[in-house]
Design an enzyme around this catalytic site. Structure first.
Site, PDB file in Angstrom:
ATOM      1  N   GLU A 113       0.811  -1.214   0.000  1.00 51.66           N
ATOM      2  CA  GLU A 113       0.000   0.000   0.000  1.00 51.66           C
ATOM      3  C   GLU A 113       0.848   1.270   0.000  1.00 51.66           C
ATOM      4  OE1 GLU A 113      -3.265   0.987  -0.185  1.00 51.66           O
ATOM      5  OE2 GLU A 113      -3.604  -1.022  -0.948  1.00 51.66           O
ATOM      6  N   GLY A 114       2.052   1.201   0.524  1.00 49.75           N
ATOM      7  CA  GLY A 114       2.927   2.361   0.466  1.00 49.75           C
ATOM      8  C   GLY A 114       3.225   2.756  -0.971  1.00 49.75           C
ATOM      9  N   HIS A 115       3.590   1.781  -1.804  1.00 54.08           N
ATOM     10  CA  HIS A 115       3.827   2.056  -3.220  1.00 54.08           C
ATOM     11  C   HIS A 115       2.546   2.554  -3.898  1.00 54.08           C
ATOM     12  CE1 HIS A 115       6.875  -1.230  -2.403  1.00 54.08           C
ATOM     13  NE2 HIS A 115       7.649  -0.279  -2.899  1.00 54.08           N
TER      14      HIS A 115
ATOM     15  N   SER B  46       8.614  -3.791   1.946  1.00 51.96           N
ATOM     16  CA  SER B  46       8.662  -5.085   1.263  1.00 51.96           C
ATOM     17  C   SER B  46       9.381  -6.124   2.101  1.00 51.96           C
ATOM     18  CB  SER B  46       9.355  -4.935  -0.096  1.00 51.96           C
ATOM     19  OG  SER B  46       8.640  -4.037  -0.925  1.00 51.96           O
ATOM     20  N   ARG B  47      10.300  -5.682   2.952  1.00 47.40           N
ATOM     21  CA  ARG B  47      11.061  -6.613   3.783  1.00 47.40           C
ATOM     22  C   ARG B  47      10.260  -7.101   4.992  1.00 47.40           C
ATOM     23  NH1 ARG B  47      15.472  -3.216   1.854  1.00 47.40           N
ATOM     24  NH2 ARG B  47      17.089  -4.533   0.912  1.00 47.40           N
TER      25      ARG B  47
ATOM     26  N   VAL C  53       3.211   5.091   4.946  1.00 50.81           N
ATOM     27  CA  VAL C  53       1.978   4.326   5.145  1.00 50.81           C
ATOM     28  C   VAL C  53       2.261   3.222   6.151  1.00 50.81           C
ATOM     29  CG1 VAL C  53       0.210   2.895   4.046  1.00 50.81           C
ATOM     30  CG2 VAL C  53       1.182   4.859   2.816  1.00 50.81           C
TER      31      VAL C  53
ATOM     32  N   GLN D 150      17.167   8.481   1.706  1.00 50.00           N
ATOM     33  CA  GLN D 150      17.166   8.400   0.247  1.00 50.00           C
ATOM     34  C   GLN D 150      16.617   9.687  -0.355  1.00 50.00           C
ATOM     35  OE1 GLN D 150      15.777   4.817  -2.222  1.00 50.00           O
ATOM     36  NE2 GLN D 150      13.951   6.098  -2.227  1.00 50.00           N
TER      37      GLN D 150
ATOM     38  N   GLN E 186       8.191   8.931   2.474  1.00 50.83           N
ATOM     39  CA  GLN E 186       8.898   9.532   3.596  1.00 50.83           C
ATOM     40  C   GLN E 186       9.659   8.495   4.413  1.00 50.83           C
ATOM     41  OE1 GLN E 186       9.551  12.583   4.634  1.00 50.83           O
ATOM     42  NE2 GLN E 186      10.554  11.824   6.497  1.00 50.83           N
TER      43      GLN E 186
ATOM     44  N   LEU F  24       5.029   0.181   6.469  1.00 51.41           N
ATOM     45  CA  LEU F  24       5.013  -0.831   5.428  1.00 51.41           C
ATOM     46  C   LEU F  24       6.363  -0.896   4.720  1.00 51.41           C
ATOM     47  CD1 LEU F  24       1.498  -0.409   3.769  1.00 51.41           C
ATOM     48  CD2 LEU F  24       2.191  -1.833   5.697  1.00 51.41           C
TER      49      LEU F  24
END
Length: 294
Positions: free
Chosen positions: A38-40, A190-191, A180, A157, A152, A188
């Site tokens: 959901e972050g992406h 991916s890891r 998110v 980065q 954020q 959130l």
């Protein structure tokens, strides 16, 4: 949704889409490494509101991984990622091979942002931000976006890429969207799917410590060292959690600061078992000598 795998066809598709666009802000780019959550998707939704054409990328970039990091096991869920992107109305997906992005076995040209890229994650992961800056610069050249969208959660980065865009005069506006979180507060990532149920519970220490620090700051605590000590105490009380760093820094330069009144980035990173997670909180500037009531 067009799914493209080569630089040449992606350049052509983006140029064609731009030529037929009607909005002032035409093309938005969301660079990802896949394993979408959901972050992406929040980045994509923001881009859809602001841009006529939305381009996403999926590329697990080898140059931003260290020799003992998780490049080989990083989650790769291309089919489900494509379904999510198509459902969100993405126009073009660029999913190149490593060979197309780095056509020789030894890449000779890299982009570095000295003084920023060796702080926070850059200090813990030498060469990481060199890889990030290089691949994002390549994507900017291929896609030619008007705006590029980042989360954020990856605050260090963001600082590196904003400096790169400024220093190299990229005609790209960097848009940063809020982190998110799951309902329990975990940012959130991916890891997160690496975590066992028990590890996931322990991982909540990151967001909990940041929440406590933010609450203290809102009550008028401006001493960075005092807040840092409180965060360290919170994290150290969590079994098997190994702290990588706790830093309170200027969000633009990533340099440590002593007083929070001008605004600050509180950034944490820790190992939960074999999984390294990051999180942060961004504090707004407050007028001198004025306390904020919660």
């Amino acid at each position: 949704m067009q799914i493209l795998q080569t630089i040449k066809e992606t350049r052509q598709a983006c140029a064609k889409a731009r030529a037929s666009a009607t909005k002032p802000t035409v093309l938005g780019l969301i660079p990802t490494m896949g394993a979408l959550h959901e972050g992406h998707l929040s980045l994509i939704r923001t881009a859809k509101k602001q841009c006529e054409i939305v381009v996403a990328t999926i590329f697990v970039n080898p140059t931003q991984f260290g020799p003992n990091e998780d490049f080989s096991r990083y989650p790769r869920t291309f089919a489900s990622d494509c379904a999510l992107l198509e459902a969100e109305g993405v126009d073009i997906l660029f999913a190149p091979s490593v060979e197309d992005m780095y056509p020789t076995s030894t890449s000779r040209t890299f982009i570095e942002v000295p003084g920023i890229s060796d702080r926070l994650d850059g200090l813990s992961r030498p060469g990481h931000f060199r890889g990030v800056a290089t691949v994002v610069a390549k994507l900017f050249h291929i896609v030619s976006p008007d705006r590029a969208y980042f989360g954020q959660k990856d605050a260090a980065q963001v600082a590196v890429l904003r400096a790169m865009v400024h220093d190299l005069n990229f005609p790209v506006e960097v848009i940063v969207c809020p982190t998110v979180r799951d309902a329990d507060g975990l940012a959130l990532s991916s890891r997160n799917q690496y975590l066992s149920p028990e590890e996931r519970t322990r991982a909540l220490a990151l967001s909990r410590s940041l929440g406590n620090a933010t609450a203290q700051a809102s009550k008028g605590t401006h001493d960075a060292s005092q807040l840092k000590s409180a965060i360290l105490q919170d994290l150290q009380s969590t079994p098997t959690l190994k702290i990588d760093y706790v830093e309170i820094v200027d969000p633009t330069t990533l340099e440590p600061i002593a007083d929070l009144q001008a605004g600050a980035l509180i950034a944490v990173a820790a190992w939960i078992g074999k999984t390294r997670l990051i999180d942060n909180a961004l504090l707004s500037a407050t007028p001198p000598h004025q306390k904020i009531t919660p």
